[in-house]
Design a protein around this motif. Structure first.
Motif, PDB file in Angstrom:
ATOM      1  N   SER A  27      29.913  23.468  -6.636  1.00 33.83           N
ATOM      2  CA  SER A  27      30.744  23.799  -7.794  1.00 33.83           C
ATOM      3  C   SER A  27      30.300  24.972  -8.628  1.00 33.83           C
ATOM      4  CB  SER A  27      31.084  22.741  -8.788  1.00 33.83           C
ATOM      5  OG  SER A  27      31.303  21.595  -7.864  1.00 33.83           O
ATOM      6  N   VAL A  28      31.352  25.609  -9.091  1.00 37.00           N
ATOM      7  CA  VAL A  28      30.802  26.936  -9.732  1.00 37.00           C
ATOM      8  C   VAL A  28      31.890  27.130 -10.972  1.00 37.00           C
ATOM      9  CG1 VAL A  28      31.980  28.676  -8.387  1.00 37.00           C
ATOM     10  CG2 VAL A  28      29.934  29.261  -9.947  1.00 37.00           C
ATOM     11  N   THR A  29      31.786  27.655 -11.999  1.00 32.58           N
ATOM     12  CA  THR A  29      32.853  28.092 -13.148  1.00 32.58           C
ATOM     13  C   THR A  29      32.487  29.538 -13.174  1.00 32.58           C
ATOM     14  OG1 THR A  29      32.264  25.989 -14.407  1.00 32.58           O
ATOM     15  CG2 THR A  29      33.242  27.561 -15.586  1.00 32.58           C
ATOM     16  N   ILE A  30      33.694  29.996 -13.230  1.00 32.81           N
ATOM     17  CA  ILE A  30      33.810  31.415 -13.282  1.00 32.81           C
ATOM     18  C   ILE A  30      34.730  31.971 -14.576  1.00 32.81           C
ATOM     19  CG2 ILE A  30      34.682  33.502 -11.969  1.00 32.81           C
ATOM     20  CD1 ILE A  30      34.504  31.902  -9.551  1.00 32.81           C
ATOM     21  N   THR A  31      34.052  32.719 -15.235  1.00 30.40           N
ATOM     22  CA  THR A  31      34.852  33.273 -16.519  1.00 30.40           C
ATOM     23  C   THR A  31      34.999  34.763 -16.325  1.00 30.40           C
ATOM     24  OG1 THR A  31      32.861  33.647 -17.710  1.00 30.40           O
ATOM     25  CG2 THR A  31      33.782  31.518 -18.067  1.00 30.40           C
ATOM     26  N   TRP A  32      36.294  35.180 -16.989  1.00 32.43           N
ATOM     27  CA  TRP A  32      36.723  36.428 -16.895  1.00 32.43           C
ATOM     28  C   TRP A  32      36.916  37.059 -18.575  1.00 32.43           C
ATOM     29  CZ3 TRP A  32      37.149  39.829 -13.062  1.00 32.43           C
ATOM     30  CH2 TRP A  32      37.758  41.000 -13.375  1.00 32.43           C
ATOM     31  N   GLY A  33      36.205  38.045 -18.691  1.00 32.50           N
ATOM     32  CA  GLY A  33      36.398  38.386 -20.213  1.00 32.50           C
ATOM     33  C   GLY A  33      34.894  38.469 -20.848  1.00 32.50           C
ATOM     34  N   LEU A  42      37.673  29.529 -14.531  1.00 33.21           N
ATOM     35  CA  LEU A  42      38.351  28.681 -13.357  1.00 33.21           C
ATOM     36  C   LEU A  42      37.018  28.107 -12.823  1.00 33.21           C
ATOM     37  CD1 LEU A  42      40.028  28.615 -10.613  1.00 33.21           C
ATOM     38  CD2 LEU A  42      38.387  30.840  -9.827  1.00 33.21           C
ATOM     39  N   GLN A  43      37.490  26.695 -12.576  1.00 35.08           N
ATOM     40  CA  GLN A  43      36.495  25.742 -11.998  1.00 35.08           C
ATOM     41  C   GLN A  43      36.752  25.685 -10.534  1.00 35.08           C
ATOM     42  OE1 GLN A  43      33.782  23.893 -13.298  1.00 35.08           O
ATOM     43  NE2 GLN A  43      33.281  23.364 -11.017  1.00 35.08           N
ATOM     44  N   LEU A  44      35.756  26.300  -9.476  1.00 35.90           N
ATOM     45  CA  LEU A  44      35.950  26.364  -8.089  1.00 35.90           C
ATOM     46  C   LEU A  44      34.962  25.194  -7.479  1.00 35.90           C
ATOM     47  CD1 LEU A  44      36.835  28.031  -5.676  1.00 35.90           C
ATOM     48  CD2 LEU A  44      34.971  29.307  -5.900  1.00 35.90           C
TER      49      LEU A  44
END
Length: 52
Positions: A27-33, A42-44
């Motif tokens: 699992s990984v959390t991706i942030t933009w900005g 986004l939680q992937l």
């Protein structure tokens, strides 16, 4: 590292497109900005499934 960003693009109307490549399961959390106020998060979750 679970995922890497392979490409990004922004359309004329401001729509962003991001392509990610999963490197392994997990699992990984991706942030933009900006870190203090990301535009989205986004939680992937990547899992392996047997192919029949």
């Amino acid at each position: 590292m679970l995922a890497t960003v392979t490409s990004t693009a922004t359309d004329r109307d401001g729509t962003s497109h991001v392509t990610l490549r999963a490197a392994r399961t997990g699992s990984v959390t991706i942030t933009w900005g900006p870190a203090d106020a990301p535009a989205f998060t986004l939680q992937l979750d990547v899992a392996a499934y047997p192919v029949q």
